[in-house]
Design a protein around this motif. Structure first.
Motif, PDB file in Angstrom:
ATOM      1  N   PHE A 247      -8.584  -6.193   6.983  1.00 14.01           N
ATOM      2  CA  PHE A 247      -8.756  -7.123   5.867  1.00 14.01           C
ATOM      3  C   PHE A 247      -7.635  -6.923   4.853  1.00 14.01           C
ATOM      4  O   PHE A 247      -6.917  -5.924   4.876  1.00 14.01           O
ATOM      5  CB  PHE A 247     -10.126  -6.941   5.216  1.00 14.01           C
ATOM      6  N   SER A 248      -7.506  -7.881   3.968  1.00 17.55           N
ATOM      7  CA  SER A 248      -6.473  -7.844   2.930  1.00 17.55           C
ATOM      8  C   SER A 248      -7.078  -7.345   1.620  1.00 17.55           C
ATOM      9  O   SER A 248      -7.995  -7.957   1.079  1.00 17.55           O
ATOM     10  CB  SER A 248      -5.874  -9.233   2.713  1.00 17.55           C
ATOM     11  N   THR A 249      -6.544  -6.241   1.111  1.00 14.66           N
ATOM     12  CA  THR A 249      -6.908  -5.820  -0.239  1.00 14.66           C
ATOM     13  C   THR A 249      -6.153  -6.631  -1.284  1.00 14.66           C
ATOM     14  O   THR A 249      -6.541  -6.671  -2.461  1.00 14.66           O
ATOM     15  CB  THR A 249      -6.612  -4.327  -0.442  1.00 14.66           C
ATOM     16  N   GLU A 250      -5.089  -7.296  -0.861  1.00 10.13           N
ATOM     17  CA  GLU A 250      -4.192  -7.969  -1.815  1.00 10.13           C
ATOM     18  C   GLU A 250      -4.777  -9.255  -2.368  1.00 10.13           C
ATOM     19  O   GLU A 250      -4.321  -9.753  -3.405  1.00 10.13           O
ATOM     20  CB  GLU A 250      -2.837  -8.218  -1.161  1.00 10.13           C
ATOM     21  N   VAL A 251      -5.781  -9.814  -1.696  1.00  9.96           N
ATOM     22  CA  VAL A 251      -6.416 -11.024  -2.227  1.00  9.96           C
ATOM     23  C   VAL A 251      -7.143 -10.736  -3.542  1.00  9.96           C
ATOM     24  O   VAL A 251      -7.468 -11.657  -4.291  1.00  9.96           O
ATOM     25  CB  VAL A 251      -7.385 -11.649  -1.202  1.00  9.96           C
ATOM     26  N   TYR A 252      -7.386  -9.462  -3.842  1.00 11.64           N
ATOM     27  CA  TYR A 252      -8.011  -9.085  -5.108  1.00 11.64           C
ATOM     28  C   TYR A 252      -6.997  -8.984  -6.250  1.00 11.64           C
ATOM     29  O   TYR A 252      -7.388  -9.006  -7.419  1.00 11.64           O
ATOM     30  CB  TYR A 252      -8.714  -7.723  -4.965  1.00 11.64           C
ATOM     31  N   TYR A 253      -5.725  -8.850  -5.920  1.00 13.84           N
ATOM     32  CA  TYR A 253      -4.720  -8.529  -6.931  1.00 13.84           C
ATOM     33  C   TYR A 253      -3.731  -9.660  -7.196  1.00 13.84           C
ATOM     34  O   TYR A 253      -3.102  -9.681  -8.254  1.00 13.84           O
ATOM     35  CB  TYR A 253      -3.959  -7.267  -6.520  1.00 13.84           C
ATOM     36  N   PHE A 254      -3.542 -10.564  -6.258  1.00 12.68           N
ATOM     37  CA  PHE A 254      -2.581 -11.647  -6.427  1.00 12.68           C
ATOM     38  C   PHE A 254      -3.320 -12.983  -6.446  1.00 12.68           C
ATOM     39  O   PHE A 254      -3.124 -13.844  -5.589  1.00 12.68           O
ATOM     40  CB  PHE A 254      -1.520 -11.604  -5.327  1.00 12.68           C
ATOM     41  N   LEU A 255      -4.176 -13.133  -7.444  1.00 12.58           N
ATOM     42  CA  LEU A 255      -4.988 -14.343  -7.555  1.00 12.58           C
ATOM     43  C   LEU A 255      -4.174 -15.567  -7.916  1.00 12.58           C
ATOM     44  O   LEU A 255      -4.667 -16.688  -7.843  1.00 12.58           O
ATOM     45  CB  LEU A 255      -6.101 -14.117  -8.583  1.00 12.58           C
TER      46      LEU A 255
END
Length: 448
Positions: A247-255
């Motif tokens: 999964f992508s953790t980055e979808v939480y940080y680059f909204l």
């Protein structure tokens, strides 16, 4: 003499003025075509007996072909679609073409030879080994994150062990090249050429990290072809007795790239984990192992999202709202092991939920643990070098190492997993080794 001078002058004028007689260096460069395949790498397709071969060419060959076979290159697959044009977002708008061919319904437990390309140019001949689609076998993997072009400390050992047939797959837990978009994508090209010595022989399974963010993760999306239809941002696959979930953790940080990716991923994770946790599926594939780049917990003070006073977005959800947190979701569906990177070190945690340790017992903490086990393995080597640990390590920190290195996983069967941490600084010494043993898999008991 005058006539001779005139003849020489006329000859020089002809050379300068007549088209096609002599090209300038710029013209020569413009006329060069690059059809030779490079950056060859493999991935699992919809099953482990479907292998996806991906490669790049600088110019469009208008076809993508893979020739393969067990005892020679007797079979041929030609992609039904044209190569995909990829334009890097940098100033030069560098262009290349991504080729993808799927080798379907391969025979289990065989070694295949293959090469890829077109009638305009072919790669070298590589090999890969198939195993089994069923769960009754014991896969071995190498797992790491944060490996760059510069200071790729783990790469030589991984190359050697890949050629020795030590692994069935590689998992790279985010952050590639440092960074793939740099110098108009040339750093990404160099990284893919370097890992070709591994990834052309083994499925190279990946997840996205924060260093892939530029141009809406375009280099990552273009270069990798993971299972499913989500641009490799989230997917799952089965390997032996393990259901792996990326999964992508980055979808939480680059909204700024859109809130929709976060909601779609969370909904997909709920469905995938619920299905994997059904009793009939747990009986078939008992282990659930997740991997994403940024950790829920970590043992250093550097990162703003790794301070216990500031809840990590991945663990608790978006700030204030507490929406889409993953710790409760993973606990609910009985995830056994969670693998992260991002911090440039190795850490093994005690079984943990909501900052509390839930060991199986004092004598055997990883035997029938009462919460997921988390591992951070981000020390494969990059130009940002190592990161220091906190002076006061948290109580849930079971073991940590600052050595460059990578993690090995052997899934022996439905009850036993074995992990090792390899140190590159100590010439391949095993600096950590532990077993996870479970008699029963599923949702955890309610926390006390």
């Amino acid at each position: 003499m005058q006539q001779l001078h005139f003849a020489l002058l006329a000859s020089l004028l002809l050379l300068l003025l007549l088209p096609g007689i002599r090209s300038t260096p710029t013209d020569q460069k413009a006329n060069i075509v690059h059809y030779q395949p490079e950056q060859v790498h493999l991935a699992f397709g919809e099953t482990v007996l479907d292998i996806v071969v991906t490669w790049n060419t600088r110019d469009n060959t208008n076809e993508s072909i893979c020739e393969f076979g067990i005892d020679g290159l007797h079979q041929r697959v030609k992609a039904a679609h044209m190569p995909t044009k990829f334009v890097d977002g940098g100033a030069k708008k560098a262009t290349q073409y991504i080729h993808r061919v799927t080798l379907s319904h391969l025979k289990p437990n065989n070694t295949y030879l293959y090469h890829c390309g077109s009638e305009l140019g072919w790669s070298a001949t590589y090999w890969f080994r198939t195993r089994f689609e069923h769960a009754d076998w014991s896969p071995s993997l190498a797992i790491y994150g944060d490996m760059g072009v510069v200071n790729a400390a783990s790469l030589p050992a991984l190359q050697r062990e890949t050629q020795n047939g030590q692994y069935d797959a590689i998992i790279h837990v985010g952050d590639f090249a440092y960074d793939m978009d740099w110098e108009n994508g040339e750093v990404g090209d160099e990284f893919m050429r370097q890992v070709e010595t591994i990834a052309a022989y083994l499925p190279y399974m990946v997840c996205v990290g924060n260093h892939e963010e530029k141009y809406n993760f375009s280099n990552y999306r273009a270069r990798f072809n993971m299972p499913g239809e989500t641009d490799s941002l989230w997917y799952s696959f089965n390997l032996g007795p393990v259901h792996f979930v990326s999964f992508s953790t980055e979808v939480y940080y680059f909204l700024s790239y859109g809130f929709k990716l976060l909601t779609k991923q969370f909904e997909w994770l709920e469905r995938d984990l619920a299905e994997a946790n059904l009793p009939e599926n747990r009986a078939k594939r008992p282990w659930i192992i997740t991997y994403g780049h940024r950790p829920m917990y970590c043992s250093d003070d550097k990162e703003y999202d790794c301070n216990s006073d500031l809840e990590t977005y991945i663990r608790q959800g978006l700030p204030m709202l507490k929406w889409f947190g993953l710790e409760d979701l993973f606990f609910k569906h009985g995830v056994d092991v969670e693998i992260f990177a991002h911090e440039h070190f190795y850490t093994r945690l005690w079984p943990i939920y909501n900052y509390k340790v839930y060991n199986g017992s004092a004598e055997a903490p990883y035997t029938n643990p009462k919460a997921p086990i988390q591992i951070i393995t981000g020390s494969a080597g990059c130009k940002e070098e190592r990161e220091p640990f906190s002076k006061d390590l948290p109580s849930w920190n079971a073991y940590n190492s600052n050595d460059y290195g990578y993690t090995r996983l052997k899934a022996h069967n439905g009850t036993h997993l074995h992990f090792e941490q390899v140190s590159d600084d100590q010439d391949g010494a095993i600096v950590d080794s532990f077993w996870v043993i479970k008699d029963k898999h599923g949702a955890y008991p309610a926390p006390q």
